[in-house]
Design a protein around this motif. Structure first.
Motif, PDB file in Angstrom:
ATOM      1  N   ALA A 146       0.462  -1.055  -0.335  1.00 46.74           N
ATOM      2  CA  ALA A 146       0.082   0.154   0.039  1.00 46.74           C
ATOM      3  C   ALA A 146       0.818   1.231  -0.129  1.00 46.74           C
ATOM      4  CB  ALA A 146      -1.201   0.207   1.562  1.00 46.74           C
ATOM      5  N   GLY A 147       0.415   1.913  -0.937  1.00 50.21           N
ATOM      6  CA  GLY A 147       1.002   3.059  -0.732  1.00 50.21           C
ATOM      7  C   GLY A 147       2.197   3.433  -1.786  1.00 50.21           C
ATOM      8  N   ARG A 148       2.019   2.439  -2.774  1.00 46.28           N
ATOM      9  CA  ARG A 148       3.323   2.331  -3.742  1.00 46.28           C
ATOM     10  C   ARG A 148       2.508   2.282  -5.152  1.00 46.28           C
ATOM     11  NH1 ARG A 148       9.440  -1.106  -2.516  1.00 46.28           N
ATOM     12  NH2 ARG A 148       8.940  -0.244  -4.857  1.00 46.28           N
ATOM     13  N   GLU A 149       1.428   2.949  -5.641  1.00 48.86           N
ATOM     14  CA  GLU A 149       0.336   2.349  -6.159  1.00 48.86           C
ATOM     15  C   GLU A 149       1.171   2.621  -7.819  1.00 48.86           C
ATOM     16  OE1 GLU A 149      -2.111   2.289  -2.909  1.00 48.86           O
ATOM     17  OE2 GLU A 149      -0.990   4.198  -3.606  1.00 48.86           O
ATOM     18  N   ILE A 150       1.818   3.515  -7.976  1.00 49.79           N
ATOM     19  CA  ILE A 150       2.896   4.180  -8.927  1.00 49.79           C
ATOM     20  C   ILE A 150       3.284   2.693  -9.775  1.00 49.79           C
ATOM     21  CG2 ILE A 150       4.355   5.196 -10.097  1.00 49.79           C
ATOM     22  CD1 ILE A 150       3.601   8.074  -8.819  1.00 49.79           C
ATOM     23  N   ASP A 151       4.106   2.151  -8.828  1.00 56.26           N
ATOM     24  CA  ASP A 151       4.760   0.575  -8.716  1.00 56.26           C
ATOM     25  C   ASP A 151       4.419   0.039  -9.074  1.00 56.26           C
ATOM     26  OD1 ASP A 151       7.223   2.587  -7.830  1.00 56.26           O
ATOM     27  OD2 ASP A 151       7.291   1.287  -5.790  1.00 56.26           O
ATOM     28  N   MET A 152       2.755  -0.380  -8.340  1.00 56.86           N
ATOM     29  CA  MET A 152       2.424  -1.441  -8.848  1.00 56.86           C
ATOM     30  C   MET A 152       1.250  -1.673 -10.241  1.00 56.86           C
ATOM     31  SD  MET A 152      -1.248  -2.146  -6.914  1.00 56.86           S
ATOM     32  CE  MET A 152      -1.708  -4.389  -6.891  1.00 56.86           C
ATOM     33  N   ALA A 153       1.169  -0.107 -10.943  1.00 53.63           N
ATOM     34  CA  ALA A 153       0.807   0.194 -12.115  1.00 53.63           C
ATOM     35  C   ALA A 153       1.493  -0.218 -12.787  1.00 53.63           C
ATOM     36  CB  ALA A 153       0.456   1.794 -12.106  1.00 53.63           C
ATOM     37  N   GLN A 154       3.085  -0.155 -12.624  1.00 50.54           N
ATOM     38  CA  GLN A 154       3.831  -0.073 -14.107  1.00 50.54           C
ATOM     39  C   GLN A 154       4.133  -2.099 -14.058  1.00 50.54           C
ATOM     40  OE1 GLN A 154       6.889   2.423 -11.826  1.00 50.54           O
ATOM     41  NE2 GLN A 154       6.469   3.643 -14.403  1.00 50.54           N
ATOM     42  N   ALA A 155       3.933  -2.356 -12.452  1.00 53.77           N
ATOM     43  CA  ALA A 155       4.549  -3.791 -12.814  1.00 53.77           C
ATOM     44  C   ALA A 155       3.465  -4.295 -14.002  1.00 53.77           C
ATOM     45  CB  ALA A 155       4.735  -4.233 -11.163  1.00 53.77           C
ATOM     46  N   LEU A 156       2.450  -3.580 -13.332  1.00 52.28           N
ATOM     47  CA  LEU A 156       1.211  -4.884 -14.048  1.00 52.28           C
ATOM     48  C   LEU A 156       1.215  -4.709 -15.336  1.00 52.28           C
ATOM     49  CD1 LEU A 156      -2.272  -4.222 -12.000  1.00 52.28           C
ATOM     50  CD2 LEU A 156      -0.796  -6.224 -11.893  1.00 52.28           C
ATOM     51  N   GLU A 157       1.173  -3.326 -16.077  1.00 54.20           N
ATOM     52  CA  GLU A 157       1.382  -2.747 -17.414  1.00 54.20           C
ATOM     53  C   GLU A 157       2.706  -3.360 -17.822  1.00 54.20           C
ATOM     54  OE1 GLU A 157       1.684   0.762 -20.239  1.00 54.20           O
ATOM     55  OE2 GLU A 157       3.287   0.508 -19.028  1.00 54.20           O
ATOM     56  N   ALA A 158       3.953  -3.674 -17.162  1.00 56.74           N
ATOM     57  CA  ALA A 158       5.635  -4.423 -17.853  1.00 56.74           C
ATOM     58  C   ALA A 158       4.427  -5.826 -17.851  1.00 56.74           C
ATOM     59  CB  ALA A 158       6.032  -4.372 -16.795  1.00 56.74           C
ATOM     60  N   THR A 159       4.315  -6.716 -17.257  1.00 54.37           N
ATOM     61  CA  THR A 159       3.656  -8.149 -17.202  1.00 54.37           C
ATOM     62  C   THR A 159       2.672  -7.726 -18.730  1.00 54.37           C
ATOM     63  OG1 THR A 159       3.570  -8.730 -14.805  1.00 54.37           O
ATOM     64  CG2 THR A 159       2.387  -9.821 -15.660  1.00 54.37           C
ATOM     65  N   LEU A 160       1.725  -7.526 -17.986  1.00 52.34           N
ATOM     66  CA  LEU A 160       0.676  -7.339 -19.406  1.00 52.34           C
ATOM     67  C   LEU A 160       1.096  -8.116 -20.773  1.00 52.34           C
ATOM     68  CD1 LEU A 160      -2.447  -8.170 -19.899  1.00 52.34           C
ATOM     69  CD2 LEU A 160      -2.573  -5.630 -20.042  1.00 52.34           C
ATOM     70  N   LEU A 161       2.395  -6.910 -20.721  1.00 49.46           N
ATOM     71  CA  LEU A 161       3.137  -6.179 -22.568  1.00 49.46           C
ATOM     72  C   LEU A 161       4.109  -7.584 -22.273  1.00 49.46           C
ATOM     73  CD1 LEU A 161       3.792  -2.681 -21.971  1.00 49.46           C
ATOM     74  CD2 LEU A 161       2.009  -3.580 -23.744  1.00 49.46           C
TER      75      LEU A 161
END
Length: 909
Positions: free
Chosen positions: A705-720
């Motif tokens: 929690a509090g690292r939503e920017i990191d989380m969003a980037q990790a999800l995008e990278a995994t999806l790509l």
């Protein structure tokens, strides 16, 4: 349906008219329209309409509506009437349409705005005549008649082309002959809903028998509306004492959902099988019995195709081929407009989508001609091409004969643009289907939560729109403004994007002949202060490292903060202009920024400073948004630098370190770099696989929690990287929940340096992720349907996949740069094909056959990774032969003839 003129008396008033005067005029409009029905009393009739004033409520129009057995009262407030008569988007919302809204229970919530209501009308005479030709008496039709006669609700389920609509039309026609009222909705139009049922009962003649049949065709097309639809039927039975039955048609998978215990959905299921209908058609056809098997094989269970084949046989006494069917379904089409619109309709038709008449635009004349020639149909305010099998044949023919150079958009892209243009209701209907259905035959065991996340994203977009209206510069913070603009553009708030653009474009300049990096106009922007703090974070990192220099050999006190910031701004502006809405895209600005990027790039390919790879990644992402890929030297050199090992002067050491301490941590930096490489079209290599594995292993860090920017980037990278949504769903749901809470109760976390960017950045990432998942799930839902006719190598014999090829007897000197780029692009094609195939099949419901294909594709990917790791200027003959063989196996006929070094002199560089 009569063409009623809306709100004549209301529109004749001055804008300053009072509430009582307004409601009196509304009563006049309503009674004028209902008076035309007096000679043919409708099922629901207006008895009286009276303006009243209630303390604490204000003025209301009180309307008494009755059926033959019962009556009820509804109220229209002054605000509702004004919103309908004068509000934006109220086109076509007549007094009767508004009354249909009012007859729903508690329809007018806070902020209610009228929207188009589909008219529930019977198919045209032409369509009913065709259904009569197609229909045959079968066990299924007998079951439907028996269930209806017993007073039960019925759903006919089956494959596309099995004759569901013809069966339903036959039952409806019989009920009409018996004096019943029939209300027919085709749920492929998202405007068809409970209001449509009420409107039909207000407009149509009451039944002589006292019975009403509500036909809900294609239930699977709009699952989110089903609760409201069946609640409407329940209300008609309870409040108006109407004898209403439901006759529906659907995919098998949606029928499973209907049987999940809902008390209002006690639908008796009847299976319609295309093969039996085809057999009946053949028995009645006069076709020589020796040819029946050939026609069955040609029809593939589609009775519509079988009927066409029988008709063609009658004209020539020869069984048509698939090519004959393609020619017949595209006959007399000569103009480019007609060809393109027929192709677009075919792309939609394979997914059982239609083109609304309002979408036709400049193609309306071409569509009219196609309709007159019998090549398309116009039903319930929409154009369609016919059954899915027919659409497949037309689409394949159009791509092969009319669009060999691929000028037109791909089928997937055509469908995607249709969904984007179709508005919120069409998107919700599509997401509802993706959420719950794996295929036409299989329902999901667990929802994907796409619809709920989309609705959260819509609310977030509206919230950001309001925030942007207050200050389009976003506090003079370029990063926040750019990411907010990206999210707003993707969520169709184009006017908000333009307001932000007006601020951004005057705040930065980059058109000077000697411009090295973008320059702020009027002093530095507010987020420059963030980069001052970044340098402080770098110094703290240096303190932890001690005497050892940073991996890039650059200490914090050596970094030029202004230059680092402007390099990052270059990436932001590239992405901002490259992804601008079409109406506001300025190619001159994009070209200027690309020129600046060429000038700003360091000799080894990075963008200053080398210590901070996420700056280079941001520029690469911006260049990709400007439609550049690895074949552009700036992108290629930057990507090559990102992949270089630390020992060779690059930033890679199994993952990418941020170089900025606690600001853009290693997890976020690795995700950014991985996303940039994949978007740029870099072939999958062992280094990328290692980095992705490291990123997944750090889940506990980026999911905190509090690292939503990191989380969003990790999800995008995994999806790509994976091309599949499975690994992102639960985290995506968590991220949406956190952002929804944040939207309601904004907080600033001192431990999160990028705090001012958090909401707009995460919103932009979420919009992109959701769009991408919808695309992937759309392909999986319909499997290979959209590309049927393009055989996949795994389904062909090896001889068909790997044609005889003359390979040079020897490979001469090293590969030149031009030849090497060609082979690298070939590897990218193989990777893209593998990723698409895995994406179409990967999901929570995996059969053994699907597992086999996915494992086969993963094997191809592992082999490709091994081969591309060895591909360089010194590649030998054996390596090129292995890549060529893999390309032919995976890509089949789409695999290009790549240049072999000794087939001529290559002087390219």
């Amino acid at each position: 349906m009569p063409d009623y003129a809306p709100w004549l008396a209301v529109n004749a008033l001055s804008p300053e008219a009072g509430a009582y005067e307004l409601l009196t005029a509304a009563r006049q409009d309503l009674t004028t329209q209902t008076a035309t029905l007096d000679e043919r009393p409708a099922a629901l009739r207006v008895v009286s309409a009276t303006p009243e004033f209630l303390d604490g409520v204000g003025h209301e129009l009180v309307i008494q509506v009755e059926s033959k057995e019962h009556s009820t009262e509804v109220r229209l407030s002054e605000d509702v009437v004004r919103a309908t008569a004068y509000g934006d988007g109220a086109h076509g919302v007549t007094p009767l349409v508004l009354l249909a809204y009012a007859l729903q229970k508690d329809p007018f919530g806070l902020g209610w705005r009228p929207r188009r209501v589909g008219h529930a009308e019977l198919p045209s005479v032409t369509a009913m005549t065709y259904y009569s030709r197609l229909h045959r008496s079968t066990t299924s039709s007998t079951q439907v008649e028996e269930y209806l006669e017993a007073g039960r609700d019925v759903v006919v389920i089956g494959d596309h082309g099995c004759g569901k609509s013809a069966l339903v039309a036959n039952a409806a026609e019989k009920r009409l002959d018996e004096g019943d009222g029939v209300v027919w909705l085709n749920l492929t139009d998202p405007a068809d809903g409970p209001e449509s049922i009420m409107l039909a009962l207000l407009e149509q003649e009451g039944s002589r028998s006292g019975r009403y049949l509500v036909v809900l065709e294609n239930l699977h097309a709009n699952l989110p509306s089903l609760n409201e639809m069946f609640a409407c039927v329940t209300r008609l039975r309870a409040d108006f004492k109407l004898n209403v039955q439901v006759l529906a048609s659907s995919w098998k998978s949606a029928a499973h959902i209907l049987a999940r215990g809902e008390p209002t959905r006690d639908l008796r299921q009847v299976l319609a099988e295309g093969r039996w209908l085809v057999s009946q058609l053949l028995v009645d056809s006069g076709v020589d019995e020796a040819n029946w098997r050939t026609i069955r094989r040609l029809a593939q269970g589609d009775a519509h195709i079988a009927l066409t084949a029988i008709d063609l046989y009658g004209g020539s006494l020869a069984v048509p081929t698939e090519a004959d069917l393609e020619e017949f379904y595209t006959r007399q089409v000569t103009s480019d407009d007609q060809r393109e619109v027929l192709y677009r309709l075919a792309c939609l038709g394979v997914l059982e989508l239609q083109m609304a008449t309002r979408e036709a635009g400049s193609l309306r004349a071409a569509l009219g001609q196609l309709r007159d020639d019998g090549l398309v149909y116009q039903i319930d305010g929409a154009y369609l091409i016919g059954s899915r099998r027919r659409a497949q044949l037309v689409m394949n023919y159009a791509r092969r004969q009319w669009d060999a150079d691929r000028r037109w958009k791909s089928p997937e892209r055509n469908v995607w643009l249709h969904l984007q243009r179709g508005g919120e209701r069409l998107m919700q209907a599509t997401l509802g289907r993706l959420d719950q259905l794996v295929s036409p035959d299989t329902a999901r065991t667990d929802t994907l939560h796409l619809l709920s996340t989309w609705e959260t994203l819509i609310r977030l977009g509206r919230s950001m729109r309001r925030r942007s209206a207050e200050d389009p510069s976003w506090g003079d913070n370029l990063g926040a403004a750019v990411f907010a603009a990206s999210a707003l553009s993707q969520l169709n708030h184009v006017d908000s994007w333009r307001e932000i653009a007006d601020k951004v474009r005057v705040r930065w300049t980059y058109n000077a002949p000697d411009c090295k990096l973008p320059e702020p106009v009027g002093g530095v922007t507010a987020d420059y202060e963030d980069f001052v703090k970044i340098q402080q974070s770098m110094a703290e990192e240096d303190g932890v490292l001690g005497a050892a220099p940073h991996l890039a050999g650059m200490r914090a006190d050596e970094v030029d903060t202004g230059r680092m910031y402007r390099s990052w701004v270059l990436g932001l502006l590239l992405g901002f202009e490259g992804s601008a809405p079409a109406a506001y895209q300025d190619q001159k600005r994009i070209d200027l920024l690309i020129k600046v990027a060429r000038e700003a790039q360091e000799d080894d390919g990075n963008f200053y400073p080398a210590r901070v790879p996420w700056v280079t990644a941001r520029v690469v992402l911006g260049l990709c948004q400007a439609n550049l890929r690895m074949d552009h030297p700036v992108v290629r050199d930057a990507c090559n630098w990102l992949q270089q090992q630390v020992s060779e002067g690059g930033p890679f050491d199994n993952w990418w370190r941020s170089g900025t301490g606690t600001w853009n941590r290693d997890e976020a930096t690795t995700a950014m770099c991985l996303s940039a490489l994949v978007r740029a079209g870099v072939p999958m290599r062992p280094e990328m696989e290692t980095a992705h594995a490291w990123l997944l292993g750090r889940e506990r860090e980026w999911a905190t929690a509090g690292r939503e920017i990191d989380m969003a980037q990790a999800l995008e990278a995994t999806l790509l990287y994976t091309g599949a949504a499975n690994g992102t769903r639960e985290h995506l749901k968590t991220l949406f929940q956190r952002i929804a809470i944040e939207r309601r109760s904004p907080t600033l976390l001192p431990t999160a340096p990028e705090e001012r960017l958090r909401i707009p950045f995460v919103a932009a990432q979420l919009a992109d992720i959701v769009w991408r998942i919808v695309q992937l799930e759309s392909l999986k839902l319909f499997g290979d349907v959209i590309n049927q006719g393009r055989p996949e190598p795994s389904e062909l014999t090896e001889a068909a996949v790997v044609p005889e090829t003359v390979v040079p007897s020897s490979v001469g000197a090293a590969l030149t740069k031009r030849y090497l780029r060609a082979w690298q692009k070939g590897c990218e094609q193989i990777e893209g094909t593998i990723r698409e195939r895995i994406a179409k099949r990967d999901g929570p419901m995996r059969t053994p056959a699907v597992e086999k294909v996915i494992n086969e594709q993963l094997g191809y990917r592992a082999r490709l990774t091994e081969l591309t790791g060895q591909l360089d200027e010194n590649a030998d003959r054996e390596l090129l032969e292995q890549i060529d063989a893999l390309g032919r196996r995976v890509c089949g006929v789409a695999w290009p003839d790549l240049p072999w070094p000794d087939l001529g002199t290559d002087t390219g560089s």
